[in-house]
Scaffold this active site. Structure first.
Site, mmCIF file in Angstrom:
data_model
loop_
_atom_site.group_PDB
_atom_site.id
_atom_site.type_symbol
_atom_site.label_atom_id
_atom_site.label_comp_id
_atom_site.label_asym_id
_atom_site.label_seq_id
_atom_site.Cartn_x
_atom_site.Cartn_y
_atom_site.Cartn_z
ATOM 1 N N ASN A 111 0.862 -1.177 0.000
ATOM 2 C CA ASN A 111 0.000 0.000 0.000
ATOM 3 C C ASN A 111 0.902 1.232 0.000
ATOM 4 O O ASN A 111 1.554 1.523 0.994
ATOM 5 C CB ASN A 111 -0.886 -0.035 1.268
ATOM 6 N N LYS A 153 0.075 4.272 -0.197
ATOM 7 C CA LYS A 153 -0.553 5.433 0.473
ATOM 8 C C LYS A 153 -0.398 6.703 -0.366
ATOM 9 O O LYS A 153 -0.476 6.655 -1.583
ATOM 10 C CB LYS A 153 0.019 5.602 1.887
ATOM 11 N N HIS A 162 -9.671 0.992 4.761
ATOM 12 C CA HIS A 162 -8.387 1.128 5.443
ATOM 13 C C HIS A 162 -8.550 1.996 6.692
ATOM 14 O O HIS A 162 -9.356 2.920 6.703
ATOM 15 C CB HIS A 162 -7.347 1.752 4.490
ATOM 16 N N GLU A 217 -6.917 4.351 7.871
ATOM 17 C CA GLU A 217 -6.742 5.800 7.660
ATOM 18 C C GLU A 217 -8.015 6.400 7.067
ATOM 19 O O GLU A 217 -8.360 7.548 7.350
ATOM 20 C CB GLU A 217 -5.504 6.053 6.789
ATOM 21 N N GLU A 222 -5.729 -5.304 10.334
ATOM 22 C CA GLU A 222 -4.684 -4.310 10.567
ATOM 23 C C GLU A 222 -4.958 -3.595 11.882
ATOM 24 O O GLU A 222 -5.761 -2.642 11.921
ATOM 25 C CB GLU A 222 -4.672 -3.280 9.433
ATOM 26 N N GLY A 235 2.163 1.898 10.868
ATOM 27 C CA GLY A 235 3.112 3.000 10.768
ATOM 28 C C GLY A 235 3.794 3.338 12.090
ATOM 29 O O GLY A 235 4.434 4.379 12.222
ATOM 30 N N SER A 246 3.096 -2.476 10.262
ATOM 31 C CA SER A 246 4.539 -2.528 10.476
ATOM 32 C C SER A 246 5.185 -3.850 10.060
ATOM 33 O O SER A 246 6.130 -4.328 10.689
ATOM 34 C CB SER A 246 4.884 -2.191 11.929
HETATM 35 P P1 PGA Z 1 2.610 0.046 7.655
HETATM 36 O O1 PGA Z 1 1.156 0.270 6.982
HETATM 37 O O2 PGA Z 1 3.153 -1.222 7.067
HETATM 38 O O3 PGA Z 1 3.405 1.265 7.280
HETATM 39 O O4 PGA Z 1 2.392 -0.071 9.132
HETATM 40 C C1 PGA Z 1 0.294 -0.789 6.742
HETATM 41 C C2 PGA Z 1 -0.985 -0.296 6.143
HETATM 42 O O5 PGA Z 1 -1.400 0.825 6.492
HETATM 43 O O6 PGA Z 1 -1.621 -0.981 5.313
#
Ligand code: PGA
Length: 252
Positions: free
Chosen positions: A11, A13, A97, A99, A169, A175, A215
């Site tokens: 992803n 982003k 997601h 976010e 997730e 993140g 992560s």
């Molecule tokens: P990350 O993000 O691997 O940077 O923690 C995962 C995601 O948001 O799908």
């Protein structure tokens, strides 16, 4: 034991300009061309989908979007339709997601509409669910996931388990550099499989892929992928360089 074909998804982003995205995609297509025993997807931002779609065309890497509207066209300022996504070469789309849920306040009902739109137009949704740290600390993890799954998947009739991917997730792991331990991930994934079992049939549920995200990196991917119910990973930060994403795709 049921075998589910692993899916490793990146992803991107809100990262990558056109030159950055096309060069990353070209490098991945080159380095991953020999990988045949697992599925691979990348989800670049909307503005680079077309360009990346061209680079990946004919490769073994699927193009994914990061969100989708449910209508084919219309007065939906700021939205992108499933038909438009398919035109760029997308076959997968991330829906729900964290976010989108937390920064943009997308509700389970809205996410359900997006997911239904994706399915209707033949895109495979990667449907994301996950609890916050506060919810985990209050022992609400399973309650939250159940509500997200029930409401997000409401009305979904699935005849082919490959038509839906679920991603667990935990919000506290995204993140942050904090990963769920493999035990925590497996515990939740087994629970999610049970939820899918109740929503669909046992046979369908046993074949739906459940990805872990939060992560994931080259150091922790092997142990996560060794868990029975972890069928793949959704990778954010570590999918932005070819070196780390290639190593994650080539988990052992
Ligand atoms: P990350 O993000 O691997 O940077 O923690 C995962 C995601 O948001 O799908």
């Amino acid at each position: 034991m049921i075998s589910r074909r692993p899916l490793i998804a990146g992803n991107w982003k809100m990262y990558t300009t056109i030159p950055e995205a096309t060069s990353l995609a070209a490098s991945l297509a080159d380095k991953l061309s020999g990988v045949m025993d697992r599925d691979i997807a990348v989800a670049p931002p909307f503005t680079v989908l077309s360009a990346v779609g061209k680079v990946l065309s004919g490769s073994n890497i699927w193009l994914s979007a990061q969100n989708v509207c449910w209508e084919e066209k219309g007065a939906y300022t700021g939205e992108i339709s499933p038909v438009m996504l398919k035109e760029t070469g997308c076959r997968v789309v991330i829906v729900g997601h964290s976010e989108r849920r937390h920064i943009f306040h997308e509700s389970n009902a809205l996410i359900n509409k997006r997911l239904m739109g994706a399915l209707q137009y033949g895109l495979v949704p990667i449907f994301c669910i996950g609890e916050t740290l506060a919810e985990r600390e209050k022992n609400l993890t399973f309650t939250v996931l159940e509500k997200q799954a029930q409401e997000g998947l409401s009305g979904v009739a699935l005849s082919d388990p490959a038509g839906l991917v679920v991603a667990y997730e935990p919000v506290w792991a995204i993140g942050t550099g904090k990963t769920a331990t493999e035990k925590q991930a497996e515990e939740v994934h087994a629970f999610v499989r049970g939820l899918l079992d109740r929503l669909f049939t046992k046979d369908i549920a046993s074949h739906i892929r459940i990805l872990y995200g939060g992560s994931v990196n080259p150091k922790n991917v092997d142990v996560l992928m060794a868990q029975e119910n972890v069928d793949g990973v959704l990778v954010g930060g570590a999918s932005l360089t070819a070196e780390s994403f290639v190593r994650i795709v080539r988990y052992q």
